[in-house]
Design a protein around this motif. Sequence first.
Motif, PDB file in Angstrom:
ATOM      1  N   GLU A   1      13.634  -9.354  14.315  1.00 33.26           N
ATOM      2  CA  GLU A   1      12.206  -9.182  14.047  1.00 33.26           C
ATOM      3  C   GLU A   1      11.963  -7.696  13.883  1.00 33.26           C
ATOM      4  O   GLU A   1      12.311  -6.895  14.747  1.00 33.26           O
ATOM      5  N   ILE A   2      11.385  -7.347  12.735  1.00 30.16           N
ATOM      6  CA  ILE A   2      11.145  -5.932  12.482  1.00 30.16           C
ATOM      7  C   ILE A   2       9.675  -5.714  12.114  1.00 30.16           C
ATOM      8  O   ILE A   2       8.954  -6.662  11.792  1.00 30.16           O
ATOM      9  N   ALA A   3       9.243  -4.475  12.198  1.00 31.35           N
ATOM     10  CA  ALA A   3       7.885  -4.132  11.786  1.00 31.35           C
ATOM     11  C   ALA A   3       7.928  -2.795  11.072  1.00 31.35           C
ATOM     12  O   ALA A   3       8.775  -1.949  11.380  1.00 31.35           O
ATOM     13  N   LEU A   4       7.043  -2.656  10.111  1.00 41.60           N
ATOM     14  CA  LEU A   4       7.039  -1.429   9.328  1.00 41.60           C
ATOM     15  C   LEU A   4       5.595  -0.992   9.106  1.00 41.60           C
ATOM     16  O   LEU A   4       4.736  -1.820   8.793  1.00 41.60           O
ATOM     17  N   ILE A   5       5.344   0.292   9.299  1.00 43.31           N
ATOM     18  CA  ILE A   5       3.986   0.798   9.085  1.00 43.31           C
ATOM     19  C   ILE A   5       3.934   1.543   7.757  1.00 43.31           C
ATOM     20  O   ILE A   5       4.814   2.351   7.455  1.00 43.31           O
ATOM     21  N   ILE A   6       2.933   1.196   6.980  1.00 45.94           N
ATOM     22  CA  ILE A   6       2.780   1.806   5.665  1.00 45.94           C
ATOM     23  C   ILE A   6       1.340   2.275   5.498  1.00 45.94           C
ATOM     24  O   ILE A   6       0.407   1.590   5.904  1.00 45.94           O
ATOM     25  N   ALA A   7       1.203   3.456   4.916  1.00 48.20           N
ATOM     26  CA  ALA A   7      -0.135   4.029   4.721  1.00 48.20           C
ATOM     27  C   ALA A   7      -0.379   4.174   3.228  1.00 48.20           C
ATOM     28  O   ALA A   7       0.545   4.484   2.475  1.00 48.20           O
ATOM     29  N   MET A   8      -1.610   3.922   2.797  1.00 46.37           N
ATOM     30  CA  MET A   8      -1.957   4.161   1.393  1.00 46.37           C
ATOM     31  C   MET A   8      -3.293   4.897   1.341  1.00 46.37           C
ATOM     32  O   MET A   8      -4.242   4.511   2.027  1.00 46.37           O
ATOM     33  N   ASN A   9      -3.344   5.956   0.522  1.00 49.70           N
ATOM     34  CA  ASN A   9      -4.609   6.697   0.433  1.00 49.70           C
ATOM     35  C   ASN A   9      -5.432   6.208  -0.760  1.00 49.70           C
ATOM     36  O   ASN A   9      -5.032   5.294  -1.484  1.00 49.70           O
ATOM     37  N   GLU A  10      -6.595   6.831  -0.960  1.00 50.67           N
ATOM     38  CA  GLU A  10      -7.525   6.400  -2.012  1.00 50.67           C
ATOM     39  C   GLU A  10      -6.917   6.502  -3.412  1.00 50.67           C
ATOM     40  O   GLU A  10      -7.302   5.792  -4.318  1.00 50.67           O
ATOM     41  N   ARG A  11      -5.934   7.406  -3.577  1.00 49.21           N
ATOM     42  CA  ARG A  11      -5.302   7.564  -4.893  1.00 49.21           C
ATOM     43  C   ARG A  11      -4.152   6.580  -5.100  1.00 49.21           C
ATOM     44  O   ARG A  11      -3.489   6.603  -6.124  1.00 49.21           O
ATOM     45  N   GLY A  12      -3.899   5.732  -4.087  1.00 47.64           N
ATOM     46  CA  GLY A  12      -2.824   4.748  -4.214  1.00 47.64           C
ATOM     47  C   GLY A  12      -1.459   5.303  -3.867  1.00 47.64           C
ATOM     48  O   GLY A  12      -0.433   4.656  -4.102  1.00 47.64           O
ATOM     49  N   GLU A  13      -1.428   6.537  -3.314  1.00 47.50           N
ATOM     50  CA  GLU A  13      -0.136   7.092  -2.864  1.00 47.50           C
ATOM     51  C   GLU A  13       0.222   6.447  -1.538  1.00 47.50           C
ATOM     52  O   GLU A  13      -0.657   6.233  -0.694  1.00 47.50           O
ATOM     53  N   THR A  14       1.528   6.172  -1.356  1.00 46.80           N
ATOM     54  CA  THR A  14       1.936   5.509  -0.117  1.00 46.80           C
ATOM     55  C   THR A  14       2.910   6.375   0.684  1.00 46.80           C
ATOM     56  O   THR A  14       3.589   7.242   0.134  1.00 46.80           O
ATOM     57  N   SER A  15       2.918   6.130   1.971  1.00 46.29           N
ATOM     58  CA  SER A  15       3.828   6.795   2.901  1.00 46.29           C
ATOM     59  C   SER A  15       4.342   5.723   3.858  1.00 46.29           C
ATOM     60  O   SER A  15       3.543   4.982   4.423  1.00 46.29           O
ATOM     61  N   ILE A  16       5.661   5.636   4.005  1.00 45.59           N
ATOM     62  CA  ILE A  16       6.236   4.554   4.808  1.00 45.59           C
ATOM     63  C   ILE A  16       6.960   5.119   6.023  1.00 45.59           C
ATOM     64  O   ILE A  16       7.733   6.069   5.904  1.00 45.59           O
ATOM     65  N   TYR A  17       6.703   4.536   7.161  1.00 43.86           N
ATOM     66  CA  TYR A  17       7.466   4.869   8.370  1.00 43.86           C
ATOM     67  C   TYR A  17       8.758   4.059   8.368  1.00 43.86           C
ATOM     68  O   TYR A  17       8.785   2.941   7.842  1.00 43.86           O
ATOM     69  N   PRO A  18       9.805   4.605   8.998  1.00 47.27           N
ATOM     70  CA  PRO A  18      11.025   3.791   9.130  1.00 47.27           C
ATOM     71  C   PRO A  18      10.692   2.507   9.886  1.00 47.27           C
ATOM     72  O   PRO A  18       9.864   2.528  10.798  1.00 47.27           O
TER      73      PRO A  18
END
Length: 376
Positions: A177-194
């Motif tokens: 079982e894994i979990a991943l945090i992902i962020a997206m800003n208003e411009r649609g750019e994303t940043s992913i945590y391991p």
Amino acid sequence: MKVGILGGGQLGRMLLQAAANYPVETYILENDENCPSAHLCHHFTKGDITDFTAVYEFGKSLDAITIEIESVNIEALEKLEKEGVKIYPNTAAIRIIKNKIVQKQFYKSNGIPSPDFVVTNSMEEVKNQLSFLPAVHKIAEGGYDGKGVQVLNNERDIHKAFSDPSVLEKKVAIKKEIALIIAMNERGETSIYPASEMMVNPALNLLDFQVSPALLPDKILWVVEAIAIQLVKALKSAGLFAVEMFVDERNEVWVNETAPRVHNSGHHTIEANYCSQYDMLWRIILNYPLGNTDPILPAAIINIIGEAGYIGEAIYEGLEEVLKTDNAFVHIYGKKQTKPGRKMGHITIMHKDYQDLTHKANKIKQTLRVISTHKS
Ligand code: ADP
């Protein structure tokens, strides 16, 4: 900027700790005046986050609102959004995630791999699905922390099923079982945590703890990250999301569920990643550049849970011992009363070597207890 948070639990508290570094005025809406967030915000409003008027009145003079729990009054948020208040994530995304039936249909229509399912609205309808078992029955709304989830292996388990609207989902042979945090800003750019992985130790009968970054072959990690990106792009909303996934015995990846907010699987990012999930959400809300999600060191999260048999004013036994450990960081959530199973805090422990890391995490798990002077 004036930013409100619906809910005043520990996630709100850690969001407020990160907010203290930014030019933002914080507002909390929550029923419990002694909640973990009450003393860290600029403005506290006592009120019910599921009530239309309470949420609307709270939000109408704010610039933006975010949530620390999904069970909020969505109609009030929709009205506020129409009137120009920014909601993170947007209300369309909250609507999709809030109801497990809608969430599952969203995965299906967007080609996001999630276990096959049928919808049931009554006990009768569950009984008609015997050929679909083994499966996992999940109530559409109102479930949390495993409540509202029942494994139905065969006909004998049918009595455990829910009669309310639910999804009946194929049981996955879970390897990890894994979990991943992902962020997206208003411009649609994303940043992913391991990705993080849950560690289970049935032999020692120890509760789970979590390790990050997850130890998975690159090939699987690429799939996991690609799914997360596809998912937030399909949600079409700025914000921070936690995607819970299963890796099965054939190394296939399945989305279990998504949380549209900061998440307990990301507590370690406070110390163990350059930019924490809490800091990241403020960057999105305040329209700053996204932060660096790289890990500084591998980390484990150990939840501090109220010991069985104790109810009353919390006493933290073993805290000194834990604090003697190199790179152990204590987070007590400020809940006065402990009770069995209550989430009272967490410890983050970091170490460059995974074997040492799990050894230390296990030791902390055995050292720390939340008790009280009264036995229940
Ligand atoms: P909650 O949101 O209440 O935590 P989840 O949907 O995450 O509920 O389910 C709780 C647990 O049940 C999961 O962590 C997993 O161990 C198990 N589970 C959920 N769905 C499945 C499935 N399709 N197959 C096998 N196990 C599952």
